[in-house]
Each structure stands twice: as structure tokens, then as C-alpha cells.
Design an enzyme around this catalytic site. Structure first.
Site, short mmCIF file in Angstrom:
data_model
loop_
_atom_site.label_atom_id
_atom_site.label_comp_id
_atom_site.label_asym_id
_atom_site.label_seq_id
_atom_site.Cartn_x
_atom_site.Cartn_y
_atom_site.Cartn_z
N THR A 280 40.14 71.07 -3.45
CA THR A 280 38.61 70.84 -3.73
C THR A 280 38.21 69.28 -5.12
O THR A 280 37.30 68.73 -4.09
CB THR A 280 38.29 72.67 -4.57
N PHE A 406 30.19 76.17 -5.90
CA PHE A 406 30.93 76.81 -6.84
C PHE A 406 31.19 78.11 -7.01
O PHE A 406 31.78 79.30 -7.56
CB PHE A 406 30.92 76.49 -8.88
N CYS A 413 34.12 79.86 -9.82
CA CYS A 413 34.76 78.87 -9.82
C CYS A 413 35.02 79.21 -11.51
O CYS A 413 34.40 78.75 -12.38
CB CYS A 413 35.02 78.01 -9.04
#
Ligand code: MNH
Length: 464
Positions: A280, A406, A413
């Protein structure tokens, strides 16, 4: 395209009109880019719509109001969408692929949270600089003769960074011509699970996938072997004082912490962090470099900021977050191409979404992040790259849940600050040391694995 609807009760959820029995909307999916295809379909169908992909029903949501509701942890929890569920074969009940109710999620979350504080970031800073330095050496050695392969080099960099900061393990990424066999196996296993997720929802598909599944078992066995070796080496080591994610987990076992996790789960966490912690961020860096190379004024402004804040020197920890404009470049790149492009949310109890869409307990929807990030709240120039959208006043003028690169809530995250520190540090380093120039004929195409990545994007880089 005209829209048909499926009745779910109060209000109908639009779906493509050209529904084909049995195969679902297969005629409409581009097999290799289902996500971008869904974003395209959503432009016609609106901010909530349904489509069936080989027997899997998806409801996609991109309306900021509905996303705000789905983000409410008291009403909704994480749902493992098919692509994420397929990863359980590799990462089991690791943080990313754990179900909300699995006890190891909360244990590992508590154990690892100290690895993501401001203090922890400060302790990773030196290693992050070292790895950025290796990228610079790598580019210095070869960029004079040919353009650099941006995504490949960013992937080396981010994997190296998470390996060393998290587990004090180096893949020697910049010293190899070929990828490390661990990386080959990991990438192989990720693309295997992506490729076979939908195929295996039918008996014929499962049959056809047998051979590939066997090969995949070998890859996974090798990955587990390497990770177990990392764990053993550390446990048997007489050295002390290493502070990293592995140490947080091993210490909990030694000290009989109530949140301690067993060896199998430690392995799952290591694999999780190696996977979740690199692709990512690599994609985010690649997209940011793409946009910088295409927007000379943005590039000039970002470079001027680096020159003035870093003053030609290697940055201290504090000097990373001072690159406010570079950070906006990163935020805006993640707006247009959120590299983890969707996340699933399931109803905890029977409920009605937006006062209009009834959901039974367990029903789930997928937040389609690239579409959310192009909603009308972004204005009618949502396709335009403009970092100043992330000026504080403009952020405040938008609904709170219009930007979700996120994820959300408890299951958001854990590596967000890590990714931001690393990415801004690396972008700053590149701007400080190189002029970058894209091939003017390059047209952005985006590949989809679990994550999004520019395809075939190269840069000509020259030392300033
Ligand atoms: Mn990350 C979860 C995006 C970098 C480790 N990450 C998520 C989710 C999104 C996401 C979205 C939520 C997914 C879901 O709800 O199903 N992550 C990103 C992006 C970047 C990123 C866009 C970089 C840019 N992530 C990182 C880094 C690490 C990391 C770096 C580790 C160092 N991410 C995780 C873990 C989770 C996660 C672990 C799962 C957290 C949990 O569920 O407790």
C-alpha cells in the site's frame, strides 16, 4: 446504461440493467480490473448500487453520509470481503484478516499499539533514512543509463523498511538483481488468492484450481519456514535491547502478559505486517511520484519546501512532519488512488441504513473508496489533482467521512502514521536529490492486485 433495481424492502438499490442469469454481471466486469470497473459503473448507478460477480453479491457505497453511518462501530463491524477473506489462507487471524470477534485481534492490537506511537516512529526514523539512502545509491548507480522502474523500486524500499523496523530482518532488497525468494513467494500467493477468489465459488472452478492450489501450498510452507526462522533466531539470541514489533510480541510471552499470543499467531502477525506494511505504501509513493512528475508547479512548490525546511541536510525526525505541502501531495494522491481501495462493513444487528436501506444482522456493504473520494462534496473538478484540497480550512469544510484511505474506527489502519512518516521522508529525499521527469507518452494505467499500483510507470531521474 439504464438502471434496473432489486427490491430489498423500503427503497430499491440500483443495479446494472444487463443482469445475466447465472454469470451475474460477468459481461460487465473486466476480470483483471473489477474495482475500476465498479467505479465506472457507479458513475451511472449512483452512490449505492449492487452488482453480482460470479455468484457473489456486492453492495457498493460511496456516499459520505452513508459511509459515515457504516463507520459507526456501534452499529457496524469489519466484514472480510471476498478478496480479504482469501488472504486468511496466508495470514490467518493476523490483525488485518481477523474477525472482530476473534480474541487474538484485541490481544495483538493491544500488544502492538506501542509499536505505532510517536515515540516508536522516532525510533524507526534512522532505519527509514538508511533505507532511503539505499534507494539513492541504487538510483545513482543505474539511473544515468536508463529510466527507473518506480513501482518496483518503491516496493523494494517499503518491504525493506517494514522488515528492518518491524523485525530487524533485511531482505537485502537493493543488493539483489532478482527479487528475494520470500518476496516472489509472497507475491505469488497474493496473486493466486486474488485470481482464484471468484473462480473458486463454483465447483468447476475449485476443480480447475487444484493444481495451482498445490503450488500455492508450497509457497506458503516456504513463507512460514522463513518467518519461523526469524522468530527462532530472535528467541535464541543472547543480544538484548532490540525494540521492534517482534520484541513486543516475544516479551509478552516471556512476561506472561494477559495479552500474549502464541507462536502461530506471532507468525500470522509477521506475515500480516510484511504484506500490509509494504504494498500500500509502495503504491502511494508511486502515485505521488506520478502526479509530481505531471504537475510542474506542484513539483516546484514541493521541492522549494524541502529545500527550505531541510536546508540541504539529512532531516531529523521533526523535519518530516514539517513538510506540510509534501504531505498534502501524499494526501491528494491517496484521494485519487487510495491504494487499499475498499473495505467491508457488516451490520451488528438488523438496521436501516440512511433511513432507507434495510439490512439484516450480518448483511454487509463495501465502501468503494475511489468513488467516495470523487463524490460531489469534492466539487466538480474531483478528477483534478490539487494538493491544496488538504489545506486545513478546506478539510474542515467537507463532511468528516468523505476521506477514508486508511479505513475506519477500531479496525482502521494501525500503520497509518508509519506509512505517512515513511512516504513523506522518501518523497522529500527524492525531491532533495533528483530532478524527475516522466515519459511524456506515458498514460496512467492502474493494476489491481489486493492493492492499486501504477502500471509500467518509469521516471528519468537526474542528480540535482
Ligand atoms: Mn494499513 C488496515 C490502508 C499502510 C498495517 N490499512 C488497513 C485498512 C486500510 C489500510 C484501508 C483497513 C482495511 C479494512 O477495514 O478491511 N495501510 C493502508 C494504506 C497504507 C497502509 C493506504 C499506506 C499508504 N498498513 C500500512 C502500513 C502498515 C499497515 C505501513 C504496517 C506497518 N493496515 C495494517 C494493519 C491493518 C491495516 C495491521 C489491520 C488493522 C486491524 O484491523 O487491526
Amino acid at each position: 446504461m439504464s438502471a434496473a433495481t432489486t427490491s430489498v424492502g423500503a427503497v430499491d438499490i440500483p443495479r446494472p440493467a444487463w443482469r445475466v442469469p447465472v454469470l451475474g454481471d460477468v459481461l460487465g466486469i473486466s476480470i483483471s480490473r473489477p474495482l475500476q470497473n465498479s467505479v465506472r459503473i457507479g458513475r451511472d448507478l449512483g452512490p449505492i448500487f449492487e452488482r453480482t460477480v460470479l455468484g457473489n453479491r456486492f453492495v457498493f457505497v460511496s456516499d459520505p453520509g452513508l459511509v459515515a453511518e457504516l463507520s459507526d462501530d456501534s452499529r457496524f463491524g469489519k466484514h472480510l470481503a471476498p478478496g480479504v477473506k482469501a488472504l486468511r489462507g496466508l495470514a490467518g487471524d493476523g490483525l488485518f484478516t481477523a474477525y472482530d470477534h476473534e480474541p487474538n485481534w484485541a490481544r495483538a492490537h493491544n500488544l502492538l499499539a506501542p509499536g505505532f506511537t510517536q515515540t516508536a516512529m522516532r525510533s524507526y526514523h534512522g532505519t527509514m533514512l538508511d533505507v532511503a539512502g539505499e534507494l539513492v545509491d541504487h538510483w545513482d548507480a543505474r539511473s544515468r543509463s536508463s529510466p527507473v522502474d518506480v513501482s518496483a523500486d518503491m516496493t523494494k524500499l517499503t518491504l525493506e523498511t517494514i522488515g528492518r523496523t518491524g523485525f530487524s530482518y533485511s531482505f537485502d532488497s537493493f543488493r539483489r538483481e532478482q527479487q528475494h525468494p520470500f518476496v516472489q513467494a509472497m507475491v505469488g500467493t497474493l496473486s493466486h488468492s486474488q485470481r482464484t477468489t471468484f473462480v473458486k465459488s463454483t465447483a468447476v472452478g475449485r476443480f480447475l484450481a487444484r493444481r495451482a492450489d498445490q503450488r500455492d501450498e508450497q509457497r506458503k510452507a516456504y513463507l512460514n519456514e522463513v518467518v519461523d526462522e526469524v522468530i527462532r533466531t530472535r528467541r535464541d539470541s543472547t543480544e538484548s535491547g532490540t525494540e521492534d514489533l517482534l520484541e513486543l510480541m516475544l516479551r509478552a510471552t516471556r512476561e506472561n502478559d494477559p495479552d500474549r499470543i502464541d507462536e502461530l499467531n506471532i507468525r500470522n502477525q509477521i506475515i500480516t505486517f510484511l504484506v500490509a506494511g509494504h504494498e500500500t505504501t509502495s503504491g502511494a509513493l508511486s502515485f505521488a511520484l506520478y502526479y509530481l512528475s505531471r504537475h510542474p508547479r506542484v513539483l516546484a512548490r514541493a521541492r522549494a519546501e524541502v529545500d527550505s525546511v531541510w536546508d540541504g541536510r539529512e532531516p531529523t525526525f521533526e523535519k518530516i512532519a514539517k513538510l506540510r505541502y509534501v504531505r498534502r501531495v501524499l494526501d491528494e494522491s491517496l484521494r485519487l488512488w487510495p491504494t487499499a481501495p475498499g473495505y467491508g462493513r457488516a451490520a451488528r444487528e438488523d438496521t436501516v441504513l440512511g433511513g432507507r436501506y434495510p439490512m439484516k444482522k450480518g448483511d454487509w456493504m463495501l465502501v468503494l473508496i475511489p468513488a467516495l473520494h470523487r463524490d460531489r462534496v469534492w466539487g466538480d473538478d474531483a478528477e483534478t489533482f490539487d494538493p491544496d484540497r488538504f489545506l486545513p480550512a478546506r478539510i474542515k469544510s467537507r463532511p468528516a467521512h468523505a476521506y477514508k484511505p486508511f479505513g475506519t474506527g477500531e479496525r482502521a489502519c494501525i500503520g497509518r502514521q508509519f506509512a505517512i512518516h515513511e512516504a513523506v521522508l522518501v518523497l522529500g529525499t527524492i525531491l532533495q536529490k533528483y530532478t524527475v521527469e516522466a515519459d511524456p507518452d506515458y498514460r496512467l494505467t492502474v493494476s489491481e492486485r489486493l492493492t492499486l499500483m501504477p502500471e509500467g510507470f518509469t521516471l528519468n531521474v537526474r542528480r540535482r
